[in-house]
Design a protein around this motif. Structure first.
Motif, PDB file in Angstrom:
ATOM      1  N   GLN A  18       3.775 -20.111  29.735  1.00  0.00           N
ATOM      2  CA  GLN A  18       4.237 -19.595  28.447  1.00  0.00           C
ATOM      3  C   GLN A  18       5.764 -19.574  28.373  1.00  0.00           C
ATOM      4  OE1 GLN A  18       2.362 -18.828  25.659  1.00  0.00           O
ATOM      5  NE2 GLN A  18       4.382 -18.815  24.736  1.00  0.00           N
ATOM      6  N   CYS A  19       6.399 -19.137  29.436  1.00  0.00           N
ATOM      7  CA  CYS A  19       7.866 -19.094  29.467  1.00  0.00           C
ATOM      8  C   CYS A  19       8.444 -20.503  29.341  1.00  0.00           C
ATOM      9  CB  CYS A  19       8.335 -18.423  30.748  1.00  0.00           C
ATOM     10  SG  CYS A  19      10.125 -18.249  30.866  1.00  0.00           S
ATOM     11  N   PHE A  20       7.827 -21.457  30.029  1.00  0.00           N
ATOM     12  CA  PHE A  20       8.281 -22.846  29.951  1.00  0.00           C
ATOM     13  C   PHE A  20       8.233 -23.353  28.518  1.00  0.00           C
ATOM     14  CE2 PHE A  20       6.958 -27.363  29.839  1.00  0.00           C
ATOM     15  CZ  PHE A  20       8.147 -27.943  30.280  1.00  0.00           C
ATOM     16  N   HIS A  21       7.118 -23.145  27.835  1.00  0.00           N
ATOM     17  CA  HIS A  21       6.988 -23.641  26.461  1.00  0.00           C
ATOM     18  C   HIS A  21       7.974 -22.954  25.527  1.00  0.00           C
ATOM     19  CE1 HIS A  21       3.750 -26.383  27.207  1.00  0.00           C
ATOM     20  NE2 HIS A  21       3.098 -25.438  27.884  1.00  0.00           N
ATOM     21  N   ASP A  22       8.139 -21.646  25.657  1.00  0.00           N
ATOM     22  CA  ASP A  22       9.120 -20.920  24.846  1.00  0.00           C
ATOM     23  C   ASP A  22      10.531 -21.425  25.131  1.00  0.00           C
ATOM     24  OD1 ASP A  22       7.009 -19.412  23.911  1.00  0.00           O
ATOM     25  OD2 ASP A  22       7.551 -17.599  25.025  1.00  0.00           O
ATOM     26  N   SER A  23      10.812 -21.639  26.396  1.00  0.00           N
ATOM     27  CA  SER A  23      12.163 -22.020  26.813  1.00  0.00           C
ATOM     28  C   SER A  23      12.525 -23.443  26.407  1.00  0.00           C
ATOM     29  CB  SER A  23      12.307 -21.867  28.325  1.00  0.00           C
ATOM     30  OG  SER A  23      12.119 -20.526  28.700  1.00  0.00           O
ATOM     31  N   MET A  24      11.572 -24.357  26.405  1.00  0.00           N
ATOM     32  CA  MET A  24      11.879 -25.746  26.065  1.00  0.00           C
ATOM     33  C   MET A  24      12.340 -25.885  24.618  1.00  0.00           C
ATOM     34  SD  MET A  24      11.916 -27.495  28.707  1.00  0.00           S
ATOM     35  CE  MET A  24      12.191 -29.061  27.890  1.00  0.00           C
ATOM     36  N   GLU A  25      11.708 -25.151  23.726  1.00  0.00           N
ATOM     37  CA  GLU A  25      12.146 -25.191  22.322  1.00  0.00           C
ATOM     38  C   GLU A  25      13.573 -24.649  22.208  1.00  0.00           C
ATOM     39  OE1 GLU A  25      11.050 -23.234  18.002  1.00  0.00           O
ATOM     40  OE2 GLU A  25       9.562 -23.162  19.602  1.00  0.00           O
ATOM     41  N   LEU A  79      20.970 -27.240  23.188  1.00  0.00           N
ATOM     42  CA  LEU A  79      21.636 -28.517  23.436  1.00  0.00           C
ATOM     43  C   LEU A  79      22.196 -29.104  22.145  1.00  0.00           C
ATOM     44  CD1 LEU A  79      19.315 -30.260  26.037  1.00  0.00           C
ATOM     45  CD2 LEU A  79      21.488 -29.076  26.436  1.00  0.00           C
ATOM     46  N   SER A  80      21.492 -28.927  21.047  1.00  0.00           N
ATOM     47  CA  SER A  80      21.989 -29.459  19.776  1.00  0.00           C
ATOM     48  C   SER A  80      23.164 -28.642  19.245  1.00  0.00           C
ATOM     49  CB  SER A  80      20.869 -29.533  18.741  1.00  0.00           C
ATOM     50  OG  SER A  80      20.513 -28.254  18.278  1.00  0.00           O
ATOM     51  N   TRP A  81      23.230 -27.346  19.611  1.00  0.00           N
ATOM     52  CA  TRP A  81      24.330 -26.501  19.141  1.00  0.00           C
ATOM     53  C   TRP A  81      25.545 -26.600  20.045  1.00  0.00           C
ATOM     54  CZ3 TRP A  81      20.567 -21.817  18.906  1.00  0.00           C
ATOM     55  CH2 TRP A  81      19.812 -21.896  17.742  1.00  0.00           C
ATOM     56  N   ASP A  82      25.329 -26.424  21.353  1.00  0.00           N
ATOM     57  CA  ASP A  82      26.463 -26.347  22.275  1.00  0.00           C
ATOM     58  C   ASP A  82      25.968 -26.497  23.714  1.00  0.00           C
ATOM     59  OD1 ASP A  82      28.731 -25.787  23.745  1.00  0.00           O
ATOM     60  OD2 ASP A  82      29.195 -23.919  22.713  1.00  0.00           O
ATOM     61  N   SER A  83      25.953 -27.709  24.197  1.00  0.00           N
ATOM     62  CA  SER A  83      25.422 -27.969  25.534  1.00  0.00           C
ATOM     63  C   SER A  83      26.328 -27.436  26.647  1.00  0.00           C
ATOM     64  CB  SER A  83      25.184 -29.469  25.738  1.00  0.00           C
ATOM     65  OG  SER A  83      26.406 -30.180  25.682  1.00  0.00           O
ATOM     66  N   SER A  84      27.558 -27.078  26.319  1.00  0.00           N
ATOM     67  CA  SER A  84      28.460 -26.553  27.357  1.00  0.00           C
ATOM     68  C   SER A  84      28.056 -25.155  27.825  1.00  0.00           C
ATOM     69  CB  SER A  84      29.912 -26.552  26.879  1.00  0.00           C
ATOM     70  OG  SER A  84      30.110 -25.577  25.884  1.00  0.00           O
ATOM     71  N   LEU A  85      27.106 -24.528  27.135  1.00  0.00           N
ATOM     72  CA  LEU A  85      26.602 -23.218  27.561  1.00  0.00           C
ATOM     73  C   LEU A  85      25.318 -23.350  28.385  1.00  0.00           C
ATOM     74  CD1 LEU A  85      27.304 -21.124  24.345  1.00  0.00           C
ATOM     75  CD2 LEU A  85      28.614 -21.193  26.474  1.00  0.00           C
ATOM     76  N   LYS A 110      17.112  -5.346  24.400  1.00  0.00           N
ATOM     77  CA  LYS A 110      15.799  -5.777  23.931  1.00  0.00           C
ATOM     78  C   LYS A 110      15.881  -6.244  22.487  1.00  0.00           C
ATOM     79  CE  LYS A 110      13.120  -3.100  27.100  1.00  0.00           C
ATOM     80  NZ  LYS A 110      11.761  -2.974  27.502  1.00  0.00           N
ATOM     81  N   ALA A 111      16.981  -5.972  21.831  1.00  0.00           N
ATOM     82  CA  ALA A 111      17.158  -6.330  20.428  1.00  0.00           C
ATOM     83  C   ALA A 111      17.761  -7.723  20.338  1.00  0.00           C
ATOM     84  CB  ALA A 111      18.057  -5.317  19.737  1.00  0.00           C
ATOM     85  N   PHE A 112      16.970  -8.723  20.679  1.00  0.00           N
ATOM     86  CA  PHE A 112      17.457 -10.097  20.675  1.00  0.00           C
ATOM     87  C   PHE A 112      16.428 -10.989  20.009  1.00  0.00           C
ATOM     88  CE2 PHE A 112      18.009 -14.291  22.708  1.00  0.00           C
ATOM     89  CZ  PHE A 112      19.325 -14.525  22.381  1.00  0.00           C
ATOM     90  N   LYS A 113      16.872 -11.738  19.018  1.00  0.00           N
ATOM     91  CA  LYS A 113      15.994 -12.693  18.363  1.00  0.00           C
ATOM     92  C   LYS A 113      15.754 -13.856  19.320  1.00  0.00           C
ATOM     93  CE  LYS A 113      18.753 -11.790  14.477  1.00  0.00           C
ATOM     94  NZ  LYS A 113      19.883 -12.380  13.853  1.00  0.00           N
ATOM     95  N   LYS A 114      14.609 -14.493  19.173  1.00  0.00           N
ATOM     96  CA  LYS A 114      14.344 -15.679  19.985  1.00  0.00           C
ATOM     97  C   LYS A 114      15.438 -16.699  19.718  1.00  0.00           C
ATOM     98  CE  LYS A 114       9.980 -16.930  20.700  1.00  0.00           C
ATOM     99  NZ  LYS A 114       8.657 -17.447  20.327  1.00  0.00           N
ATOM    100  N   LEU A 115      15.907 -17.351  20.751  1.00  0.00           N
ATOM    101  CA  LEU A 115      16.949 -18.355  20.605  1.00  0.00           C
ATOM    102  C   LEU A 115      16.542 -19.426  19.605  1.00  0.00           C
ATOM    103  CD1 LEU A 115      19.663 -19.492  21.513  1.00  0.00           C
ATOM    104  CD2 LEU A 115      18.509 -20.553  23.436  1.00  0.00           C
ATOM    105  N   SER A 116      15.266 -19.666  19.485  1.00  0.00           N
ATOM    106  CA  SER A 116      14.794 -20.720  18.591  1.00  0.00           C
ATOM    107  C   SER A 116      15.033 -20.386  17.120  1.00  0.00           C
ATOM    108  CB  SER A 116      13.311 -20.979  18.818  1.00  0.00           C
ATOM    109  OG  SER A 116      12.556 -19.819  18.586  1.00  0.00           O
TER     110      SER A 116
END
Length: 141
Positions: free
Chosen positions: A25-32, A38-44, A130-136
């Motif tokens: 589950q973490c892998f699938h969430d993380s890949m998105e 990467l499209s926003w800022d791959s230097s991070l 804990k107040a963090f929106k999904k990066l996606s």
């Protein structure tokens, strides 16, 4: 072992590392989220490499001028060797260069096991959120 910025040629190896290191589950969430970052800022996105092999990745993002450690993954055979700490510190330097207001670690079920690594580097309860929106769904900055 050394830490460097992500390069496009690392994509397949990083994907394999994350699939081997994270729960399904973490892998699938993380890949998105990884693709979006990467499209926003791959230097991070920082990579740990040992003897020509990628052994770790940390994905960061900046939202509203706050730096976030989104996901940390270390190859199971390279854990407890300072890989995670080195990547955390390298990304922290990036955040400092970008003059973020604060650096935070989002706490979710996937990040909880690595919180002691952050604590060993001086992060405290004020650093965890804990107040963090999904990066996606966070707008890239």
């Amino acid at each position: 072992m050394y830490v460097r910025s992500f390069q496009l040629s690392d994509y397949a190896e990083v994907t394999q590392l994350m699939e081997n290191s994270l729960s399904e589950q973490c892998f699938h969430d993380s890949m998105e989220a990884f693709a979006r970052q990467l499209s926003w800022d791959s230097s991070l996105v920082m990579i740990a490499e040992s003897e020509g092999t990628i052994v770790g990745v940390v994905i960061g993002t900046i939202d509203n001028n706050d730096g976030y450690y989104y996901r940390l993954a270390v190859d199971p055979f390279h854990r407890r060797k300072g890989v995670g700490k080195a990547m955390i510190q390298a990304l922290q330097e990036r955040f400092v260069e970008r003059k973020v207001n604060r650096i935070l670690v989002p706490v979710d079920a996937h990040n909880e096991p690595v919180l002691p690594v952050f604590e060993s580097l001086g992060f405290d309860m004020n650093s965890f959120t804990k107040a963090f929106k999904k990066l996606s769904i966070v707008a890239g900055t």
